[in-house]
Design a protein around this motif. Structure first.
Motif, PDB file in Angstrom:
ATOM      1  N   ARG A 286     -52.324  41.411  18.042  1.00 46.66           N
ATOM      2  CA  ARG A 286     -52.603  40.233  18.850  1.00 46.66           C
ATOM      3  C   ARG A 286     -51.313  39.741  19.500  1.00 46.66           C
ATOM      4  O   ARG A 286     -50.225  40.211  19.165  1.00 46.66           O
ATOM      5  N   PRO A 287     -51.401  38.813  20.443  1.00 46.78           N
ATOM      6  CA  PRO A 287     -50.179  38.333  21.106  1.00 46.78           C
ATOM      7  C   PRO A 287     -49.144  37.816  20.113  1.00 46.78           C
ATOM      8  O   PRO A 287     -49.470  37.044  19.200  1.00 46.78           O
ATOM      9  N   SER A 288     -47.904  38.244  20.314  1.00 38.94           N
ATOM     10  CA  SER A 288     -46.811  37.811  19.445  1.00 38.94           C
ATOM     11  C   SER A 288     -46.404  36.379  19.774  1.00 38.94           C
ATOM     12  O   SER A 288     -46.806  35.810  20.800  1.00 38.94           O
ATOM     13  N   ASP A 289     -45.588  35.810  18.899  1.00 40.34           N
ATOM     14  CA  ASP A 289     -45.065  34.472  19.176  1.00 40.34           C
ATOM     15  C   ASP A 289     -44.247  34.480  20.466  1.00 40.34           C
ATOM     16  O   ASP A 289     -44.268  33.497  21.225  1.00 40.34           O
ATOM     17  N   LEU A 290     -43.531  35.575  20.717  1.00 44.18           N
ATOM     18  CA  LEU A 290     -42.727  35.662  21.948  1.00 44.18           C
ATOM     19  C   LEU A 290     -43.626  35.550  23.168  1.00 44.18           C
ATOM     20  O   LEU A 290     -43.307  34.818  24.118  1.00 44.18           O
ATOM     21  N   LEU A 291     -44.736  36.270  23.170  1.00 42.47           N
ATOM     22  CA  LEU A 291     -45.665  36.179  24.300  1.00 42.47           C
ATOM     23  C   LEU A 291     -46.215  34.760  24.416  1.00 42.47           C
ATOM     24  O   LEU A 291     -46.277  34.200  25.524  1.00 42.47           O
ATOM     25  N   ARG A 292     -46.596  34.177  23.297  1.00 45.71           N
ATOM     26  CA  ARG A 292     -47.149  32.824  23.336  1.00 45.71           C
ATOM     27  C   ARG A 292     -46.125  31.831  23.879  1.00 45.71           C
ATOM     28  O   ARG A 292     -46.458  30.957  24.691  1.00 45.71           O
ATOM     29  N   HIS A 293     -44.879  31.963  23.464  1.00 50.34           N
ATOM     30  CA  HIS A 293     -43.845  31.066  23.986  1.00 50.34           C
ATOM     31  C   HIS A 293     -43.647  31.271  25.493  1.00 50.34           C
ATOM     32  O   HIS A 293     -43.436  30.302  26.240  1.00 50.34           O
ATOM     33  N   ALA A 294     -43.688  32.535  25.930  1.00 48.74           N
ATOM     34  CA  ALA A 294     -43.558  32.825  27.359  1.00 48.74           C
ATOM     35  C   ALA A 294     -44.671  32.143  28.148  1.00 48.74           C
ATOM     36  O   ALA A 294     -44.437  31.536  29.205  1.00 48.74           O
ATOM     37  N   VAL A 295     -45.892  32.208  27.614  1.00 49.18           N
ATOM     38  CA  VAL A 295     -47.019  31.533  28.270  1.00 49.18           C
ATOM     39  C   VAL A 295     -46.799  30.026  28.282  1.00 49.18           C
ATOM     40  O   VAL A 295     -47.072  29.344  29.281  1.00 49.18           O
ATOM     41  N   GLY A 296     -46.274  29.499  27.182  1.00 50.81           N
ATOM     42  CA  GLY A 296     -45.979  28.067  27.143  1.00 50.81           C
ATOM     43  C   GLY A 296     -45.022  27.647  28.243  1.00 50.81           C
ATOM     44  O   GLY A 296     -45.179  26.582  28.867  1.00 50.81           O
ATOM     45  N   GLY A 297     -44.032  28.489  28.515  1.00 49.69           N
ATOM     46  CA  GLY A 297     -43.091  28.193  29.599  1.00 49.69           C
ATOM     47  C   GLY A 297     -43.724  28.295  30.973  1.00 49.69           C
ATOM     48  O   GLY A 297     -43.417  27.505  31.874  1.00 49.69           O
ATOM     49  N   LEU A 298     -44.615  29.262  31.151  1.00 51.89           N
ATOM     50  CA  LEU A 298     -45.309  29.390  32.434  1.00 51.89           C
ATOM     51  C   LEU A 298     -46.201  28.182  32.693  1.00 51.89           C
ATOM     52  O   LEU A 298     -46.306  27.709  33.831  1.00 51.89           O
ATOM     53  N   LYS A 299     -46.832  27.680  31.640  1.00 53.51           N
ATOM     54  CA  LYS A 299     -47.641  26.473  31.787  1.00 53.51           C
ATOM     55  C   LYS A 299     -46.752  25.275  32.148  1.00 53.51           C
ATOM     56  O   LYS A 299     -47.103  24.470  33.021  1.00 53.51           O
ATOM     57  N   ALA A 300     -45.579  25.195  31.500  1.00 54.84           N
ATOM     58  CA  ALA A 300     -44.695  24.048  31.718  1.00 54.84           C
ATOM     59  C   ALA A 300     -44.084  24.030  33.108  1.00 54.84           C
ATOM     60  O   ALA A 300     -43.726  22.961  33.620  1.00 54.84           O
ATOM     61  N   THR A 301     -43.961  25.189  33.746  1.00 53.64           N
ATOM     62  CA  THR A 301     -43.285  25.269  35.057  1.00 53.64           C
ATOM     63  C   THR A 301     -44.245  25.483  36.218  1.00 53.64           C
ATOM     64  O   THR A 301     -43.802  25.545  37.365  1.00 53.64           O
TER      65      THR A 301
END
Length: 453
Positions: A286-301
């Motif tokens: 499943r998606p790693s924490d790294l991927l999830r954090h990357a998505v979090g940044g895309l949402k934030a920007t």
């Protein structure tokens, strides 16, 4: 980091192509429009030894090709030249040319040998360097949607769907993934495939899309964000040229018709370690924490970067609910209604598909904003929340700027994106686009006569 090609590349190319009569030196400006100069064969060596001298302000022209002197660059500073040099591996024949010719992509350097601050390619290089400094290696591919349209406009100046080469009738079919549509435009697609092979562009799949004459082209992923953006920019040039050869026009306008599907620029991104191992899948697949954090940044920007993903008034017409265009900063697993989709497939190929940008967006600036958002999320360990299920594109997020001027204001006041792209570059971009918007609105629209006369 940007590199310049060795002169031996030209020597080998001309030896292999003795019929070449000229070399076109190309660069992409802020709007993604290709510009440059043509050099006769006997002068081409100078490109590789002393470069091409061209005004630095060429990168800051608006969509109509006008210089609006943004931040005093152009008329105010005397319009000085910069030195652009060939990008390694981009020298290639021009298959559609009537006279045998070649083209090479150029990138501009500043006085210290670094990337020129006005060059979108240099902007992306700077962001990629930040990501790589943290031991992350971007693997990226861009996919583009576009329309083939008739060269003849409708009475009101609007575009018309093309005449089908198969039926001889105006194309009115909306058969997504339809094979008959690919057959009808087979000659065009075959010539385009040949052009891509000749120019080393890894385009590998064509599909018919959700409207008459609309297609999508996929490019293979490469372990370099710069190269991926190069491929997208050069593919757009090839599509337009081959379409013209077949009697069509090709447009990457985001929304040529209000009642038909818009055209997007989707960015596929994964991050690997130094050994090339994909860091996006977790141990359980499943998606790693790294991927999830990357998505979090895309949402934030996403809100900050909307003016980069949607560079014109028309671009914002594409953002409508329930048509597979993101209208909220959502993510999902194999969910096309989400802004940030994690496509299905084997774990080793796990990636984020960023679906926000229109096809009219600059590939370099789009890729730069995507990398910036992903890195920001990883650095700050941002939680994206649970993935969306079902239709996440039914309602617009009121916090997103869905109007051109609002988006430019949001970018001008941004805090995250300028840290990556450079505050000065963001200011130049906003100044250029605000001047473009002012010039665009100076005209009188036909609806003004219909409503107010």
């Amino acid at each position: 980091m940007i590199e310049r090609a060795d002169p031996s590349e030209l020597d080998a190319f001309l030896k292999a192509h003795p019929d070449i009569e000229y070399v076109d030196a190309l660069l992409f400006d802020l709007c993604g429009i290709v510009r440059g100069k043509r050099f006769p064969r006997h002068e081409a060596a100078k490109l590789f030894t002393s470069g091409m001298q061209i005004p630095r302000s060429i990168y800051l022209l608006d969509a109509a090709g006008n210089s609006n002197d943004p931040l005093g660059y152009g008329f105010s500073d005397g319009d000085p030249d910069g030195d652009a040099f060939p990008v390694p591996g981009t020298l290639a024949p021009i298959p559609w040319a009537k006279v045998p010719g070649a083209q090479v992509l150029m990138t501009m350097f500043d006085a210290k040998g670094g990337p020129e601050e006005k060059d979108p390619r240099g902007v992306l290089a700077g962001v990629a360097d930040v990501v790589r400094a943290d031991g992350l290696r971007p693997v990226m591919a861009l996919e583009l949607e576009f329309y083939l349209i008739d060269r003849e406009r409708a009475a009101d100046g609007a575009p018309q769907a093309p005449i089908s080469p198969l039926s001889g009738q105006r194309d009115r079919a909306t058969q997504v993934y339809g094979m008959a549509e690919l057959d009808a435009y087979g000659d065009f697609l075959r010539d385009l495939e040949g052009a891509c092979l000749a120019q080393h562009l890894p385009a590998y799949t064509a599909t018919s899309e959700y409207a008459p004459g609309q297609f999508e082209l996929n490019l293979r992923h490469v372990p370099c964000a710069l190269t991926a953006a190069d491929h997208a920019g050069l593919l757009k040039r090839a599509v337009k040229a081959v379409a013209s050869k077949h009697g069509f026009e090709a447009t990457f306008m985001a929304k040529p018709w209000l009642d038909r599907s818009g055209s997007g620029l989707h960015v596929h991104l994964s991050l690997t370690d130094d050994a090339g191992v994909n860091l996006f899948p977790g141990e359980d697949g499943r998606p790693s924490d790294l991927l999830r954090h990357a998505v979090g940044g895309l949402k934030a920007t996403m809100a900050e970067a909307m003016a980069l993903f949607a560079p014109s008034l028309n671009s914002f017409r594409r953002f409508q609910p329930n048509i597979y265009v993101p209208v909220a900063p959502t993510w999902g697993l194999d969910n096309r209604s989400a802004a940030f989709r994690v496509p299905g497939g084997p774990a080793e190929a796990m990636r984020i598909e960023h679906r926000v940008a229109g096809a009219d967006a600059n590939p370099y600036l789009t890729a730069a904003a995507v990398l910036a958002g992903a890195h920001h999320g990883i650095s700050e360990r941002l939680d994206p929340g649970p993935p969306s299920k079902g239709n996440s594109g039914a309602e617009r997020d009121p916090d997103l700027p869905f109007e051109w001027n609002q988006a430019l204001s949001r970018l001008a006041a941004a805090e995250i994106i300028p840290r990556y792209l450079g505050r000065h570059y963001v200011d130049m971009y906003v100044a250029t686009k605000r001047a473009e918007r002012t010039a665009f609105l100076e005209g009188i629209f036909s609806r003004e006569y219909a409503w107010y006369l």
